[in-house]
Design an enzyme around this catalytic site. Structure first.
Site, PDB file in Angstrom:
ATOM      1  N   HIS A  58      22.185 -13.750 -18.011  1.00 35.68           N
ATOM      2  CA  HIS A  58      23.012 -14.789 -17.393  1.00 35.68           C
ATOM      3  C   HIS A  58      23.870 -15.516 -18.430  1.00 35.68           C
ATOM      4  O   HIS A  58      24.913 -16.064 -18.119  1.00 35.68           O
ATOM      5  CB  HIS A  58      22.145 -15.823 -16.677  1.00 35.68           C
ATOM      6  CG  HIS A  58      21.274 -15.250 -15.606  1.00 35.68           C
ATOM      7  ND1 HIS A  58      21.793 -14.667 -14.471  1.00 35.68           N
ATOM      8  CD2 HIS A  58      19.927 -15.149 -15.504  1.00 35.68           C
ATOM      9  CE1 HIS A  58      20.797 -14.244 -13.705  1.00 35.68           C
ATOM     10  NE2 HIS A  58      19.662 -14.520 -14.306  1.00 35.68           N
ATOM     11  N   HIS A 101      22.676 -23.065 -24.442  1.00 31.84           N
ATOM     12  CA  HIS A 101      23.323 -21.854 -23.929  1.00 31.84           C
ATOM     13  C   HIS A 101      24.767 -22.173 -23.542  1.00 31.84           C
ATOM     14  O   HIS A 101      25.181 -23.343 -23.594  1.00 31.84           O
ATOM     15  CB  HIS A 101      22.534 -21.315 -22.727  1.00 31.84           C
ATOM     16  CG  HIS A 101      22.491 -22.285 -21.588  1.00 31.84           C
ATOM     17  ND1 HIS A 101      21.463 -23.162 -21.391  1.00 31.84           N
ATOM     18  CD2 HIS A 101      23.389 -22.567 -20.607  1.00 31.84           C
ATOM     19  CE1 HIS A 101      21.709 -23.916 -20.338  1.00 31.84           C
ATOM     20  NE2 HIS A 101      22.889 -23.586 -19.836  1.00 31.84           N
ATOM     21  N   HIS A 154      28.507 -21.389 -21.065  1.00 31.94           N
ATOM     22  CA  HIS A 154      29.147 -20.945 -19.822  1.00 31.94           C
ATOM     23  C   HIS A 154      30.634 -20.721 -20.077  1.00 31.94           C
ATOM     24  O   HIS A 154      31.237 -21.418 -20.894  1.00 31.94           O
ATOM     25  CB  HIS A 154      29.022 -22.014 -18.726  1.00 31.94           C
ATOM     26  CG  HIS A 154      27.612 -22.308 -18.328  1.00 31.94           C
ATOM     27  ND1 HIS A 154      26.945 -21.614 -17.335  1.00 31.94           N
ATOM     28  CD2 HIS A 154      26.728 -23.216 -18.800  1.00 31.94           C
ATOM     29  CE1 HIS A 154      25.725 -22.092 -17.212  1.00 31.94           C
ATOM     30  NE2 HIS A 154      25.560 -23.067 -18.096  1.00 31.94           N
ATOM     31  N   HIS A 197      25.612 -26.138 -23.112  1.00 35.29           N
ATOM     32  CA  HIS A 197      24.568 -26.982 -22.520  1.00 35.29           C
ATOM     33  C   HIS A 197      23.361 -27.030 -23.441  1.00 35.29           C
ATOM     34  O   HIS A 197      22.750 -25.992 -23.707  1.00 35.29           O
ATOM     35  CB  HIS A 197      24.132 -26.433 -21.150  1.00 35.29           C
ATOM     36  CG  HIS A 197      25.143 -26.660 -20.079  1.00 35.29           C
ATOM     37  ND1 HIS A 197      25.145 -25.971 -18.884  1.00 35.29           N
ATOM     38  CD2 HIS A 197      26.194 -27.522 -20.028  1.00 35.29           C
ATOM     39  CE1 HIS A 197      26.164 -26.407 -18.151  1.00 35.29           C
ATOM     40  NE2 HIS A 197      26.805 -27.334 -18.812  1.00 35.29           N
ATOM     41  N   THR A 257      22.343 -26.133 -13.099  1.00 38.43           N
ATOM     42  CA  THR A 257      23.493 -25.431 -12.501  1.00 38.43           C
ATOM     43  C   THR A 257      23.174 -23.967 -12.223  1.00 38.43           C
ATOM     44  O   THR A 257      24.080 -23.188 -11.926  1.00 38.43           O
ATOM     45  CB  THR A 257      24.740 -25.528 -13.401  1.00 38.43           C
ATOM     46  OG1 THR A 257      24.486 -24.815 -14.621  1.00 38.43           O
ATOM     47  CG2 THR A 257      25.096 -26.974 -13.696  1.00 38.43           C
ATOM     48  N   THR A 258      21.896 -23.609 -12.330  1.00 42.32           N
ATOM     49  CA  THR A 258      21.433 -22.253 -11.982  1.00 42.32           C
ATOM     50  C   THR A 258      20.241 -22.395 -11.038  1.00 42.32           C
ATOM     51  O   THR A 258      19.609 -23.457 -11.003  1.00 42.32           O
ATOM     52  CB  THR A 258      20.971 -21.489 -13.244  1.00 42.32           C
ATOM     53  OG1 THR A 258      19.976 -22.268 -13.914  1.00 42.32           O
ATOM     54  CG2 THR A 258      22.141 -21.240 -14.187  1.00 42.32           C
TER      55      THR A 258
HETATM   56 ZN   LIG Z   1      24.011 -24.298 -18.326  1.00 40.69          ZN
END
Ligand SMILES: [Zn+2]
Length: 254
Positions: free
Chosen positions: A90, A117, A119, A136, A201-202
């Protein structure tokens, strides 16, 4: 199980090979199509908040509309972080090794950095504008609270602090790589942050997450951004309704 429709439950029972719980644990999610953000709640009973939650993230942030804080409530205390860089399918994520001295203090409660991580494009928007990427930094308190620092990333100079990550990042399924990153050098000098209560957000889109998104972006080079997008062309969740939430603007420095 009450959230499963009858046909879905019948389908799981008909599989016969595994019980429903293990089938659900393997529910696959993604950022597009039938397993994309609009379908996350339908993929597993645990994901209901992705659809029904009233305090979801990300959101569009507006500094001019932000409230002033009642008191100085947040501080980011980051130095060096050592951990293992993994591609989890992801995103690229650095999982910190052992207890971390990197802290976010939120309303008097210490949250220790667990992982960070990326995005692309950014998940949060600032004044309606998306950025090429967003970092994040996920921090956890002893009692299970979550505080996330969001850092917007624009295209510019090569980011020296992040160079160990984006020089040959691991492909999905590849072995992780041990790294050290200087977070003090990575974050912008200006720690003015927009703070609000939101969610992961996941999936499973868990709420009561303390968000602080820094207003000053950091930079990565076009080449570094391209290295990430070769692995993840688009791994962002769209902005969610505010539902009356009013972000607070606060300096998250010392
Ligand atoms: Zn994130």
């Amino acid at each position: 199980m009450s959230n499963l429709s009858r046909p879905a439950l019948a389908g799981l029972l008909a599989l016969g090979l595994c019980n429903a719980a293990s089938a659900l644990e393997h529910a696959h999610w993604s950022y597009a199509g039938k397993t994309g953000p609009a379908e996350w709640a339908a993929l597993a009973p645990d994901n209901q908040l992705c659809k029904t939650g009233q305090q979801q993230s990300p959101i569009d942030l507006h500094a001019a509309k932000a409230r002033a804080p009642a008191s100085h409530d947040v501080a980011i205390r980051y130095g060096r972080a050592a951990g293992r860089l993994v591609n989890n399918g992801h995103t690229l994520e650095l999982d910190l090794a052992g207890p971390s001295d990197n802290l976010v203090v939120h309303q008097g409660v210490e949250h220790r950095l667990a992982q960070f991580h990326f995005h692309t494009p950014s998940e949060h928007r600032l004044e309606g504008r998306a950025f090429p990427m967003e970092l994040h930094l996920v921090n956890k308190s002893a009692d299970g609270g979550i505080a996330v620092v969001g850092v917007l990333i624009r295209e510019g100079r090569k980011n020296g602090a992040l160079a160990p990550i984006f020089a040959g990042p691991p492909k999905a399924g590849a072995a992780g790589r041990d790294l050290q990153i200087d977070l003090a050098a990575l974050l912008p000098a200006d720690r003015k942050a927009l703070r609000y209560t939101g969610s992961l957000t996941t999936p499973p889109c868990t709420e009561q997450v303390h968000w602080m998104v820094l207003e000053q972006p950091i930079e990565m080079s076009a080449g570094q951004i391209a290295a990430f997008r070769r692995l993840f062309p688009d791994n962002h969740r769209p902005v969610q309704p505010l539902n009356g939430r009013e972000p607070v603007e606060e300096n998250a420095g010392e």
